[in-house]
Write a protein that holds these residues in place. Structure first.
Motif, mmCIF file in Angstrom:
data_model
loop_
_atom_site.group_PDB
_atom_site.id
_atom_site.type_symbol
_atom_site.label_atom_id
_atom_site.label_comp_id
_atom_site.label_asym_id
_atom_site.label_seq_id
_atom_site.Cartn_x
_atom_site.Cartn_y
_atom_site.Cartn_z
ATOM 1 N N ARG A 263 62.983 40.688 49.653
ATOM 2 C CA ARG A 263 63.718 41.457 48.648
ATOM 3 C C ARG A 263 62.912 41.555 47.357
ATOM 4 O O ARG A 263 62.405 40.559 46.849
ATOM 5 C CB ARG A 263 65.066 40.771 48.391
ATOM 6 C CG ARG A 263 66.018 41.572 47.542
ATOM 7 C CD ARG A 263 67.408 40.962 47.557
ATOM 8 N NE ARG A 263 67.454 39.631 46.986
ATOM 9 C CZ ARG A 263 67.631 38.520 47.672
ATOM 10 N NH1 ARG A 263 67.774 38.570 48.974
ATOM 11 N NH2 ARG A 263 67.671 37.348 47.076
ATOM 12 N N ASP A 265 63.551 42.396 43.761
ATOM 13 C CA ASP A 265 64.638 42.631 42.809
ATOM 14 C C ASP A 265 64.229 43.542 41.660
ATOM 15 O O ASP A 265 65.097 44.065 40.948
ATOM 16 C CB ASP A 265 65.132 41.289 42.244
ATOM 17 C CG ASP A 265 65.762 40.420 43.316
ATOM 18 O OD1 ASP A 265 66.375 40.991 44.239
ATOM 19 O OD2 ASP A 265 65.622 39.184 43.249
ATOM 20 N N GLU A 400 68.940 46.886 47.961
ATOM 21 C CA GLU A 400 67.875 45.910 47.695
ATOM 22 C C GLU A 400 66.483 46.534 47.715
ATOM 23 O O GLU A 400 65.545 45.977 47.135
ATOM 24 C CB GLU A 400 67.975 44.772 48.710
ATOM 25 C CG GLU A 400 69.258 43.974 48.548
ATOM 26 C CD GLU A 400 69.514 43.026 49.697
ATOM 27 O OE1 GLU A 400 68.536 42.525 50.287
ATOM 28 O OE2 GLU A 400 70.689 42.785 50.023
#
Length: 696
Positions: A263, A265, A400
């Motif tokens: 992921r 962010d 995501e």
């Protein structure tokens, strides 16, 4: 210092010891009402110039309690556990065993719990505390939950109720105490459900709920709680499913060149993304999706791949989460259409037979599964909300990956009541489709996206709730649009597709997709070897199950519910993704068994609490103890077998005309053809024709 101030000081010290977060809130709280004490020493609270209790706080509480016990306590009752489809094979055998023993002993079971004893006591409204002690004493609760809409009354009760004595006595007997204070009914309901599930999902049946405060917020809580109570015990999992997922993850990640999800962010993508599921409204949107295929990144979900391909749309990403029954859906699509350019984003536990059908494959982890602590290297390798359906995983990926404008197509989450349940080109309408009847039972009415009513199944209702959370948690800087003609999804604005006008993507979308794919790291052979140690896992299995047996053996007739608290310490129903990575082997083993142990203990508690003749409670314990031990030893044998030979499918529990790679006793759609006179695959012990094979 007068008595009231001394009591307040002592109570605040008690909160500092037992509920430190609430202590700070109470210390900082500024009341809007006033506590008064009359000449007889009776307390009251004056708000807006009106005395709330009219000088009768003790009398009102006493009358509430009298009516509560006289009419019958408000208790939540779960569905009776009986051998069949809803229980896994180990729980089926356990329940069959204890019911056979109970029948032989001439035992009778009541409709509801026969005693006032209750693991959970939930009190709506703290008031001035006049009702608390009797409720705690009569229920002998192991978990006490206070729910209120503000700190006002708790603040005033510090001067007139002995919280110090209550909190100390509950701590001495191991009873947990939780306070939920929120002004919104839905937020209260959500927090209460999470608290109950996180403390002990095995004891939701028989929960005692007392209403002291009839305020609108708490009345709204009751309405929401009644509608969504099933979510507390939804999706607890089961052992056979976990072992299949461990086997699949072992095969998928053991190649040495598998890419894993990571992921990012910080990523921000301003191009639109279409999240496509295979609800019936997808048919009406298909022409629009095809026309705008170069103007948006397209993510297909599960069986939506076939519907898109049949209409000349090749998605950029395809998401799969299931560990079984995926190959029959995907393989025909790969045979009929060129999907080699599609990047597969799959759970690490996915059916490995679909992997060769795609050139680019990315594996993500689902927290809460045993494969997660075993193989996951970082919480960033997990999708945050990939459950309970593949459409949830697609939405999670869109969020995501950094997309800022997310459009939902075919995310109907059920039916509009027309009889259509999927897109016309969906796998669900093919001749050999394997579909569970429960998946097509749409009996939960919800508001529709463009007005009117839509109908969800229980699973899809849970999916809708999860989508609501995902959207609400990620609203900052993102826009969500629901172009589906199905259920309304809170946070996703209803959007008619004819009102959409999308610009061309500057430079095309392929570069964006390639950058996303190239950003995912490789799970090397060294990573795999560090994660998988069969003998360490076997030792952890033996240690964990021995502790479970010790905890169970210490229970006296299962009437002292403290054994459940000790058991929950082992099963950890409230565990975060980061917690799971703190002890990888231990947590993986615990998760492997947790769902089935939850089912078994829930079933035991259901029947133990309903034994109508007190003298037969000892007999019930004598019946249940060896049945539980047998279940645990059966789980032990199966788990060690799969750890030592992860390339072999779990025992199919008898000879049947089924594909062993697909078979799961708990999932009828995986059984294939079963002889009428064969044992029912569900594990009930009945012949198939007398169980799931009954006609009508």
């Amino acid at each position: 210092m007068d008595d009231r101030l001394r009591l307040r000081t002592r109570n605040l010290d008690a909160f500092k010891r037992h509920v430190p977060d609430l202590h700070k809130a109470l210390t900082d709280f500024r009341p809007t009402a006033q506590l008064i004490i009359d000449e007889a020493g009776e307390p009251d609270v004056v708000a807006g110039g009106r005395a709330v209790y009219d000088g009768k706080a003790s009398e009102i509480a006493a009358e509430q309690l009298r009516q509560f016990w006289e009419v019958g306590p408000s208790r939540f009752i779960t569905e009776q556990p009986v051998p069949g489809e809803k229980l896994d094979r180990y729980t089926n055998r356990f329940v069959s065993g204890i019911l056979a023993g109970a029948k032989q002993a001439g035992m009778q079971f009541g409709i509801g719990p026969v005693s006032r004893q209750s693991y959970f006591l939930v009190i709506l409204g703290i008031g001035l505390g006049r009702h608390i002690d009797e409720l705690v004493e009569m229920t002998d609760c192991q978990a006490l939950v206070f729910v209120d809409q503000s700190l006002e009354f708790l603040h005033h009760s510090l001067e007139v109720y002995d919280w110090d004595a209550l909190l100390d006595s509950l701590a001495d007997k191991g009873c947990s105490v939780r306070f939920i204070v929120k002004s919104d009914a839905e937020a209260l309901s959500e927090s209460l459900r999470a608290t109950l599930r996180g403390a002990n999902p095995c004891s939701v049946d028989g929960l005692t709920l007392f209403i002291h405060d009839q305020s609108p917020a708490l009345a709204g809580l009751m309405s929401s709680l009644s509608a969504k109570m099933d979510l507390i015990i939804y999706g607890l999992g089961f052992f056979t499913d976990e072992t299949l997922m461990v086997r699949n993850a072992h095969g998928n990640l053991g190649t040495g060149n598998a890419r894993v999800y990571l992921r990012d962010d910080a990523q921000r993508l301003d191009v639109p993304v279409f999240v496509v599921a295979t609800g019936p409204s997808l048919d009406e949107s298909m022409a629009f999706i095809k026309e705008n295929a170069d103007r948006a990144v397209i993510i297909s979900s599960g069986s939506a791949l076939g519907s898109l391909a049949a209409n000349g749309v090749v998605p950029d990403f395809h998401v799969e989460t299931e560990n079984i029954s995926v190959y029959p859906v995907v393989a025909p699509v790969a045979e009929a259409h060129d999907i080699s350019s599609v990047c597969l984003l799959a759970a690490s536990t996915v059916d490995p037979r679909i992997i060769p059908l795609f050139q680019d494959v990315i594996y993500f982890f689902r927290a809460g599964l045993s494969a997660h602590p075993l193989f996951c290297q970082s919480a960033r390798n997990c999708m945050l909300r990939p459950d309970p359906t593949v459409a949830n995983a697609s939405l999670s990926f869109a969020i995501e990956a950094g997309f800022r404008n997310i459009y939902l197509f075919g995310v109907d989450l059920g039916s509009r009541g027309t009889g259509r349940h999927h897109s016309k080109d969906s796998y669900h309408y093919t001749e050999d489709a394997i579909v569970s009847e429960s998946d097509l039972t749409f009996d939960v009415e919800v508001q529709a996206n463009f007005g009117g009513s839509a109908y969800c199944s229980k699973d899809l209702f849970a999916a809708r709730e999860a989508m609501r959370h995902a959207i609400n948690e990620n609203g900052g800087g993102r826009k969500f649009f629901n172009c589906s003609d199905g259920a309304l999804i809170e946070g996703a604005a209803p959007m008619r597709r004819e009102k959409l006008s999308l610009p061309l993507i500057k430079g095309g979308k392929q570069k964006i997709c390639d950058e996303i794919i190239d950003g995912f790291p490789v799970f090397t052979s060294d990573n795999f070897d560090a994660a998988w140690d069969a003998e360490e896992l076997v030792a952890a299995i033996n240690s964990f199950l021995d502790r479970v047996l010790t905890c169970f053996e210490a229970a006296d007739e299962f009437q002292d519910k403290a054994y459940l608290t000790r058991l929950m310490d082992l099963l950890e129903p409230m565990m975060t993704a980061d917690d799971a990575l703190s002890d990888r082997t231990g947590k993986a083993v615990m998760i492997l068994f947790r769902g089935t142990l939850f089912q078994i203990v829930s079933a035991l508690e259901y029947y133990v609490n309903r034994v109508t003749e007190p003298e037969k409670r000892r007999i019930m314990a004598e019946i249940a103890a060896p049945e539980f031990a047998r279940a645990v030893e059966s789980l032990r044998e199966a788990a060690i077998g799969i750890v030592r030979r992860p390339d072999v499918a779990p025992d199919s529990d008898g000879e049947r005309d089924v594909n062993e790679d697909e078979f799961i006793a708990e999932a009828p759609h995986t059984w294939g053809r079963v002889s009428r006179n064969a044992p029912c695959p569900c594990g009930s012990g009945k012949k198939y024709k007398r169980c799931h094979g009954q006609v009508g």
